[in-house]
Enzyme design. Structure first.
Site, PDB file in Angstrom:
ATOM      1  CG  ASN A   3      -5.105  24.005  49.943  1.00 46.64           C
ATOM      2  OD1 ASN A   3      -6.195  23.693  50.562  1.00 46.64           O
ATOM      3  ND2 ASN A   3      -3.996  23.480  49.625  1.00 46.64           N
ATOM      4  CG  ASN A  23       0.348  27.541  56.699  1.00 46.72           C
ATOM      5  OD1 ASN A  23       0.259  27.688  55.637  1.00 46.72           O
ATOM      6  ND2 ASN A  23       1.131  26.835  57.072  1.00 46.72           N
ATOM      7  CD  GLU A  79      -3.517  20.142  51.804  1.00 41.88           C
ATOM      8  OE1 GLU A  79      -3.107  21.261  51.773  1.00 41.88           O
ATOM      9  OE2 GLU A  79      -2.615  19.056  51.822  1.00 41.88           O
ATOM     10  CG  HIS A  86       1.910  21.425  57.700  1.00 40.61           C
ATOM     11  ND1 HIS A  86       2.837  21.973  57.017  1.00 40.61           N
ATOM     12  CD2 HIS A  86       2.311  20.332  58.354  1.00 40.61           C
ATOM     13  CE1 HIS A  86       4.074  20.933  57.273  1.00 40.61           C
ATOM     14  NE2 HIS A  86       3.844  20.192  58.004  1.00 40.61           N
ATOM     15  N   GLY A 121       7.294  30.334  64.218  1.00 44.11           N
ATOM     16  CA  GLY A 121       8.092  29.293  64.161  1.00 44.11           C
ATOM     17  C   GLY A 121       7.539  28.719  62.652  1.00 44.11           C
ATOM     18  CB  VAL A 122       8.825  26.012  60.580  1.00 43.53           C
ATOM     19  CG1 VAL A 122       8.548  25.290  59.632  1.00 43.53           C
ATOM     20  CG2 VAL A 122      10.078  26.977  60.235  1.00 43.53           C
ATOM     21  NE  ARG A 170      10.493  34.588  50.963  1.00 42.94           N
ATOM     22  CZ  ARG A 170      11.612  34.536  51.009  1.00 42.94           C
ATOM     23  NH1 ARG A 170      12.438  33.683  50.510  1.00 42.94           N
ATOM     24  NH2 ARG A 170      12.305  35.599  51.518  1.00 42.94           N
TER      25      ARG A 170
HETATM   26  C1  GRF Z   1      -0.781  22.047  50.060  1.00 40.99           C
HETATM   27  O1  GRF Z   1      -0.184  20.861  50.403  1.00 40.99           O
HETATM   28  C2  GRF Z   1      -0.564  22.879  51.498  1.00 40.99           C
HETATM   29  O2  GRF Z   1      -1.079  22.099  52.745  1.00 40.99           O
HETATM   30  C3  GRF Z   1       0.948  23.157  51.591  1.00 40.99           C
HETATM   31  O3  GRF Z   1       1.250  23.409  50.379  1.00 40.99           O
HETATM   32  C4  GRF Z   1       0.664  22.893  49.499  1.00 40.99           C
HETATM   33  C5  GRF Z   1       0.011  23.985  48.551  1.00 40.99           C
HETATM   34  O4  GRF Z   1      -0.760  23.258  47.516  1.00 40.99           O
HETATM   35  N1  GRF Z   1       1.060  24.274  52.627  1.00 40.99           N
HETATM   36  P1  GRF Z   1      -1.598  24.306  46.732  1.00 40.99           P
HETATM   37  O5  GRF Z   1      -0.686  25.068  46.057  1.00 40.99           O
HETATM   38  O6  GRF Z   1      -2.734  24.888  47.378  1.00 40.99           O
HETATM   39  O7  GRF Z   1      -2.517  23.157  45.364  1.00 40.99           O
END
Ligand code: GRF
Length: 203
Positions: free
Chosen positions: A16, A108, A175, A110, A144-145, A92
């Site tokens: 990412n 973030n 993503e 997810h 929160g998470v 973290r």
């Molecule tokens: C991704 O699936 C992201 O959604 C999650 O952790 C993973 C990280 O993957 N939070 P990368 O290190 O970006 O390939």
């Protein structure tokens, strides 16, 4: 438009991070990556950042109290005058120290359609549950998470797939599109948070 000074926080392979960097290089996001920070010395993303000549720092958390580690992180961010944090596989949970230092400026990604399947192994959770629609979410970070206000989401069909790993790969492709689009939108114009809702003016 002024470029936002962003830090990427990661703990793993950093795909990412690469997607964000490529979009920035293409001029699609008004940002400059001024720091890539990891808590894991062997994170693939850290090595990639170094190979691009980006400024990197590794701050291992092992043996440190959470508050002590996060204070080190905050000092490192302040030293580079960072304005926005992009979490990209940063394993973290943030404390109020960082969250209050960057109010509504921590983002973030997810790998689920939140609020379904927060926490670890979200894609496998979705697969095991038998979800037919899965996806990914970019959200602002609160204490929160995976609970902060949602910025953008993309849905992915699980039809025809045969494992959680296949689903994870299909989500990851999305993503890499969603995170740059969401960051560009946050940095590119006005918005506000109304309750749980991130409000973009209609255009
Ligand atoms: C991704 O699936 C992201 O959604 C999650 O952790 C993973 C990280 O993957 N939070 P990368 O290190 O970006 O390939």
């Amino acid at each position: 438009m002024d470029k936002a000074r962003i830090a990427i926080l990661l703990s793993g392979r950093g795909s990412n991070f690469l997607a964000l960097r490529e979009a920035i290089e293409r001029g699609e996001i008004p940002a400059e990556i001024v720091l890539v920070l990891s808590n894991q010395a062997n994170a693939g993303g850290l090595a990639k950042a170094e190979s691009f000549g980006l400024k990197t720092i590794c701050l291992p958390h092992r043996g440190l109290a959470r508050a002590e580690h996060e204070d080190q992180v905050l000092q490192a961010l302040r030293a580079e005058n960072v304005e926005w944090l992009c979490l990209a596989g940063y394993m973290r949970i943030l404390t109020p120290l960082l969250i209050e230092a960057f109010p509504q400026r921590i983002v973030n990604i997810h790998p689920s359609l939140l609020p379904a399947f927060p926490g670890l192994d979200a894609q496998q959770q979705a697969w095991d549950y038998g979800a037919r629609i899965a996806g990914c979410t970019v959200h602002l970070v609160d204490s929160g998470v995976d609970t902060g206000p949602i910025v953008m989401q993309t849905a992915v069909s699980a039809e025809g797939l045969s494992s959680g790993d296949e689903l994870a790969a299909k989500i990851l492709e999305q993503e890499h599109r969603l995170y740059p689009r969401a960051l560009a939108r946050l940095l590119g114009g006005p918005w506000r948070v109304d309750g749980r809702r991130v409000m973009f003016p209609s255009r």
